[in-house]
Scaffold this active site. Structure first.
Site, PDB file in Angstrom:
ATOM      1  N   CYS A 242       1.383  -1.214   0.124  1.00 30.78           N
ATOM      2  CA  CYS A 242      -0.278  -0.124   0.173  1.00 30.78           C
ATOM      3  C   CYS A 242       0.308   1.360   0.084  1.00 30.78           C
ATOM      4  O   CYS A 242       0.513   2.017  -0.471  1.00 30.78           O
ATOM      5  CB  CYS A 242      -0.851   0.148   0.468  1.00 30.78           C
ATOM      6  SG  CYS A 242      -0.312   0.086   2.838  1.00 30.78           S
ATOM      7  N   HIS A 295      -2.957   1.289   7.088  1.00 36.42           N
ATOM      8  CA  HIS A 295      -3.178   0.531   5.228  1.00 36.42           C
ATOM      9  C   HIS A 295      -3.059   2.582   4.744  1.00 36.42           C
ATOM     10  O   HIS A 295      -3.344   3.747   5.629  1.00 36.42           O
ATOM     11  CB  HIS A 295      -4.404   0.037   4.805  1.00 36.42           C
ATOM     12  CG  HIS A 295      -4.313   0.407   3.899  1.00 36.42           C
ATOM     13  ND1 HIS A 295      -4.120  -0.720   2.956  1.00 36.42           N
ATOM     14  CD2 HIS A 295      -5.645   0.637   2.814  1.00 36.42           C
ATOM     15  CE1 HIS A 295      -4.402  -0.595   1.915  1.00 36.42           C
ATOM     16  NE2 HIS A 295      -5.221  -0.050   1.507  1.00 36.42           N
ATOM     17  N   HIS A 307      -6.375   2.611  -4.426  1.00 41.76           N
ATOM     18  CA  HIS A 307      -4.916   1.364  -2.947  1.00 41.76           C
ATOM     19  C   HIS A 307      -4.523  -0.091  -3.838  1.00 41.76           C
ATOM     20  O   HIS A 307      -4.969  -0.625  -4.420  1.00 41.76           O
ATOM     21  CB  HIS A 307      -5.711   1.829  -1.760  1.00 41.76           C
ATOM     22  CG  HIS A 307      -7.053   0.742  -1.730  1.00 41.76           C
ATOM     23  ND1 HIS A 307      -6.721  -0.195  -0.809  1.00 41.76           N
ATOM     24  CD2 HIS A 307      -7.139   0.136  -2.692  1.00 41.76           C
ATOM     25  CE1 HIS A 307      -8.300  -1.070  -0.414  1.00 41.76           C
ATOM     26  NE2 HIS A 307      -8.390  -0.846  -1.549  1.00 41.76           N
TER      27      HIS A 307
END
Length: 346
Positions: A242, A295, A307
């Site tokens: 991420c 994240h 993402h």
């Protein structure tokens, strides 16, 4: 005759400089020395000699990233994160500082990957055979370069682009030598030359000559990777995690942000969630957004985000209010400034 052969061999080795072979065979401590990544993507591990058999394609020179990423089962992919096996990755030609050595492995810090863990760059272990050093390449640090803008691209051994060499990643930078109508000639980390199609790369006079992006520019770049499968610690067009995804998008546009999501969440400018703009980074944390950040995603406008989510999925676009994410939304940060020219003067 033997003396002549020995002298000839010595000249060859010295002429290469601190080559991959010299680095690998050097007996004395080499901590503090600079070197360059000699494979398309080098994977950095949390410790030496912890690779599984499935990981071998990632540890050779050259590497075979496609074989490695495609041969891992979901369980093997999850083990990389669950067991904390990987740190980060570094791209072909990236500069590193060697921190310590353990047999055929070295711990290095990757220059340009910002982290509070080490001022020299992001640390991790890698096989020493994936490093090289060439004086000509080292002297080209501030020279014009070609930036790879395709998700991945091949280097070629001739200007006609008919004989393929290494497949390298998006955001790779290689010193510019000359060009033809269809290709750039570039310098490789080992001092040899190669060609890359102009359709895969762009010439820049310097890092500062990369145009300052708009949020829409960042989003356009991020969309190039839709459908690319997630890779824990990934930093390339062969797979991102991420924060490696958001880091790479920004760095390819001339803006360096921290490597990890938890540190990205502490920098930039805080943005109220009702004032989000394309390119802003969204952070998600445990305990309904109040705990540790785990994240990061990029806002793309109209209530949507892009993402690289996890080992079960690919780079995707989903609504910001998607269940499982929105409940953990911890905040947003903006790394673009409204007046970049004046900001650079201060």
């Amino acid at each position: 005759m033997k003396k002549g052969i020995i002298c000839f061999f010595t000249v060859i080795v010295l002429g290469v400089g601190l080559s991959r072979v010299v680095l690998a065979k050097e007996k004395q401590p080499i901590a503090g020395k600079k070197a360059y990544i000699d494979v398309s993507v080098a994977t950095l591990w949390t410790a030496p000699n912890i690779l599984r058999s499935v990981d071998l394609p990632s540890s050779t020179n050259p590497v075979d990233m496609r074989k490695w990423t495609s041969s891992m089962s979901l369980e093997q992919q999850l083990q990389l994160s669950d067991d904390g096996m990987l740190e980060t990755q570094a791209l072909y030609g990236n500069k590193v500082t060697i921190l310590e050595r353990n047999g055929d492995w070295v711990k290095v810090a990757v220059e340009g990957q910002l982290t509070p863990r080490n001022d020299l760059g992001y640390p991790g272990w890698m096989p020493i055979k994936q490093l090289t050093y060439d004086k000509k390449f080292a002297k080209k640090k501030d020279a014009p370069f070609v930036l790879v803008e395709s998700p991945t691209a091949f280097l070629y051994k001739n200007a006609s682009l008919k004989k393929k060499g290494l497949e390298i990643s998006y955001n790779t930078r290689l010193p510019y030598i000359t060009e033809t109508k269809q290709a750039f000639k570039v310098l490789q980390p080992d001092g040899k030359t190669a060609w890359i199609s102009k359709g895969d790369g762009q010439y820049f006079q310097s890092e500062k000559s990369i145009p300052y992006p708009t949020g829409e520019d960042l989003v356009k770049t991020a969309k190039k990777f839709l459908g690319l499968h997630y890779l824990w610690a990934g930093m390339s067009g062969f797979g991102f995690d991420c924060s490696g995804f958001t880091f790479t998008i920004y760095q390819s546009h001339g803006i360096t942000i921290p490597r990890d999501s938890s540190v990205q969440a502490q920098n930039g400018t805080e943005v109220p969630l009702d004032q989000l703009q394309p390119g802003d980074l969204l952070f998600f944390a445990y305990d309904e957004g109040k705990g540790k950040v785990h994240h990061v995603a990029m806002y793309i406008g109209n209530g949507m985000m892009i993402h690289s989510p996890n080992s079960k999925k690919d780079v995707e676009i989903i609504p910001l209010k998607t269940k499982g994410y929105y409940e953990e939304l911890a905040g947003a940060r903006r790394y673009l400034v409204p007046d970049p020219i004046n900001a650079l003067k201060h």
